[in-house]
Design an enzyme around this catalytic site. Structure first.
Site, mmCIF file in Angstrom:
data_model
loop_
_atom_site.group_PDB
_atom_site.id
_atom_site.type_symbol
_atom_site.label_atom_id
_atom_site.label_comp_id
_atom_site.label_asym_id
_atom_site.label_seq_id
_atom_site.Cartn_x
_atom_site.Cartn_y
_atom_site.Cartn_z
ATOM 1 N N CYS B 34 0.826 -1.214 0.000
ATOM 2 C CA CYS B 34 0.000 0.000 0.000
ATOM 3 C C CYS B 34 0.858 1.262 0.000
ATOM 4 O O CYS B 34 0.353 2.359 -0.160
ATOM 5 C CB CYS B 34 -0.907 0.046 1.214
ATOM 6 S SG CYS B 34 -1.864 -1.420 1.439
ATOM 7 N N ASP B 36 2.805 2.369 2.653
ATOM 8 C CA ASP B 36 3.225 2.952 3.927
ATOM 9 C C ASP B 36 3.368 1.934 5.055
ATOM 10 O O ASP B 36 2.521 1.075 5.241
ATOM 11 C CB ASP B 36 2.345 4.131 4.385
ATOM 12 C CG ASP B 36 0.908 4.026 3.942
ATOM 13 O OD1 ASP B 36 0.408 2.889 3.883
ATOM 14 O OD2 ASP B 36 0.294 5.077 3.692
ATOM 15 N N CYS B 59 4.446 8.311 2.425
ATOM 16 C CA CYS B 59 4.337 9.629 1.812
ATOM 17 C C CYS B 59 4.515 10.725 2.870
ATOM 18 O O CYS B 59 4.712 10.450 4.047
ATOM 19 C CB CYS B 59 2.990 9.762 1.128
ATOM 20 S SG CYS B 59 1.607 9.539 2.241
ATOM 21 N N CYS B 103 -3.507 7.672 6.650
ATOM 22 C CA CYS B 103 -2.185 7.785 7.283
ATOM 23 C C CYS B 103 -2.328 8.019 8.779
ATOM 24 O O CYS B 103 -1.551 7.501 9.580
ATOM 25 C CB CYS B 103 -1.391 8.948 6.679
ATOM 26 S SG CYS B 103 -0.904 8.680 4.983
#
Lengths: 397, 145
Positions: B34, B36, B59, B103
């Site tokens: 994915c 992360d 990111c 996130c």
């Protein structure tokens, strides 16, 4: 700080020549080309001349050029038109490739919902369609083959003339999305057996909002936008005269300097590629020697592309990535996945795309900064730590 | 801009970056597929998180949310850290773009995973009810977000 624009595959700066050519058409020669009075006819003449220039650059007749709002519209119109034309004859099969631009892929998805059958040819690990595989894919009911001239993310130039020859021999229409190629490499629609070709002005230092579609004489074109008799009834709407004038001026300039620009940009790109390849566990996507001069796409294992781009931006470098985070979806670039790269590697991609305005000093700035940023991001990456400790296997050796 | 100034600040100058060799709790969440992965290290003394470090592959917002989460739990009692929500992390960062909210979920999960590890290492302590085992759930994080 030095600013390096290295995202020319996304869009380009308008050239001085194009900009100056456009200026009179905003405040002085603003007439509607459909109007009969002198001011209107000046615009008609400008369109005539622009059409002639663009036709010359790709070796077609000016009557075979239709102006559009850009590359996406040209792709949509060419594909939908050819599909519906085929359907009338009972042909509802279309062949394309797995790594086309979304202007092509999404149009094909729409047609699929309407009952068309779509075959996407693989592009293999090096990023090329194989002509033999195309030959095998063509059927009695194939209405259209649409394969891009050069890929927007990795730059690989497809065997267009051979593909065109196969299509011609089998009586199938051939469209190519040449948005990345026009103005950068030699295009001759006759020699390369191309039936339809899409052009986008802003990829060769023309303004945004203008494009063109070449359609070989004798092939009927359906219009997507109704409303007026512009473009011989094939595209309604008052023509974007300043942008079309700018597009023609930019293309003329690009075509006149094609070889010179190619050699210059390639030298810069190759130097960057050589230096960045020294970064351990990095890889170049595509084949530089068979690609556009300015495009360099690399993957760096253990890092993610968006954070790489943001940190490069802090150092004055504008570049692009095929990471999921930059696209707003969870999947990384379909182009990199089509090459067979695993997700985790595709997330760590960087695309640098140069043009003739880039300098040696700018190349050196990229060469200095990319390795530093990659190293910094790796230092905080748990994946990189696992790779180094042998808890995870490197994908890129 | 895509991100708030606070997100960019935490991205550019991440707080508590690093690892802790003799950590009392370590949690890793996310999935390389994915894009992360967050790894959180906790040092806990007398029920207080005395130190916290993180490593993140991801990111800009993944790095910023990890950084913010560490700042929000450092020096706090374990009970308080358990209550850290992704929403609080987002608010502390002056917001995140909609497609980046996951996130912050990951940051919350990383803290919980590290605490789960701490409780697993200390069976004498009563594991709080409902503490999810994010680190070993084995599920694809994408499917949760």
């Amino acid at each position: 700080m030095i600013n390096v624009y290295a995202d020319n595959a996304a869009t380009t700066r308008v050239s001085d020549t194009a900009f100056n050519a456009m200026l009179p058409y905003f405040k002085e020669l603003y007439g509607n080309p459909s109007s009969l009075y002198t001011l209107g006819q000046k615009s008609t003449e400008a369109l005539f001349s622009a059409r002639e220039t663009i036709a010359d650059c790709i070796n077609c007749n000016m009557k075979e050029i239709t102006f559009t709002s850009g590359g996406s519209e040209a792709d949509n119109q060419a594909i939908i038109s050819a599909a519906y034309l085929g359907a009338k004859k009972g042909k509802k099969h279309i062949i394309s490739s797995a790594f086309e631009h979304h202007a092509v892929l999404h149009t094909l998805e729409k047609l699929k919902k309407e009952g068309f059958e779509i075959t996407l040819l693989p592009v293999h690990s090096d990023g090329f369609v194989m002509v033999d595989e195309l030959k095998n894919a063509i059927r009695e009911d194939t209405a259209l083959v649409t394969i891009m001239f050069a890929n927007n993310e990795i730059g690989t130039i497809q065997p267009i003339a051979e593909i065109g020859a196969v299509c011609r021999e089998r009586g199938v229409l051939f469209h190519t999305d040449a948005v990345q190629a026009v103005g950068h490499i030699k295009i001759d629609v006759k020699e390369q057996n191309i039936d339809m070709l899409s052009i986008a002005s802003h990829k060769f230092h023309g303004p945004k909002g203008a494009g063109a579609l070449y359609v070989r004489k004798g092939i009927p074109l359906l219009n997507l936008i109704e409303g007026g008799a512009q473009e011989r009834g094939k595209r309604a709407g008052t023509e974007n005269v300043p942008a079309i004038v700018g597009m023609a001026a930019a293309l003329k300039e690009s075509c006149e300097n094609l070889d010179k620009n190619f050699a210059y940009v390639k030298d810069l790109r190759d130097k960057i590629a050589r230096e960045l390849s020294k970064i351990p566990h990095s890889k170049i996507n595509g084949v530089l020697e068979r690609g556009l001069a300015g495009t360099l796409n690399m993957c760096f294992e253990g890092i993610e592309g968006e954070s790489l781009l943001l940190l490069l931006d802090d150092r004055g470098i504008s570049a692009s990535s095929g990471s999921a985070c930059t696209s707003g979806s969870l999947d990384p670039s379909h182009v990199l996945l089509a090459l067979g790269l695993p997700h985790e590697v595709a997330h760590g991609s960087l695309r640098i795309s140069l043009c003739e305005y880039n300098t040696e000093e700018e190349a050196d700035h990229i060469i200095k900064n990319v390795p530093e940023v990659v190293e910094y991001l790796r230092s905080m990456s748990p994946i990189w730590k696992d790779l180094q400790e042998g808890k995870r296997e490197y994908v890129i050796q | 801009m895509l991100y708030s100034e606070k997100v960019m600040d935490h991205f550019r100058n991440p707080r508590n970056l690093g690892t802790i060799e003799d950590a009392d709790g370590v949690g890793e969440v996310g999935n390389a597929k994915c894009g992360d992965i967050m790894k959180m290290y906790l040092k806990i003394e007398d029920g207080i998180i005395t130190d916290v470090k993180f490593n993140t592959f991801g990111c800009g917002s993944a790095i910023a949310t990890s950084s913010m989460a560490t700042e929000m739990i450092k020096g706090k009692p374990v009970e308080e850290a358990l209550k850290l929500s992704n929403k609080a992390v987002v608010e502390a960062l002056d917001g995140l773009p909609a497609h980046k909210i996951h996130c912050s979920v990951l940051a919350e999960e990383a803290v919980k995973a590290a605490l789960f590890d701490y409780y697993t290492k200390h069976p004498e302590l009563k594991k709080p009810e409902g503490l999810p085992d994010c680190a070993t759930c084995g599920g694809d994080c994408c499917s949760c977000h």
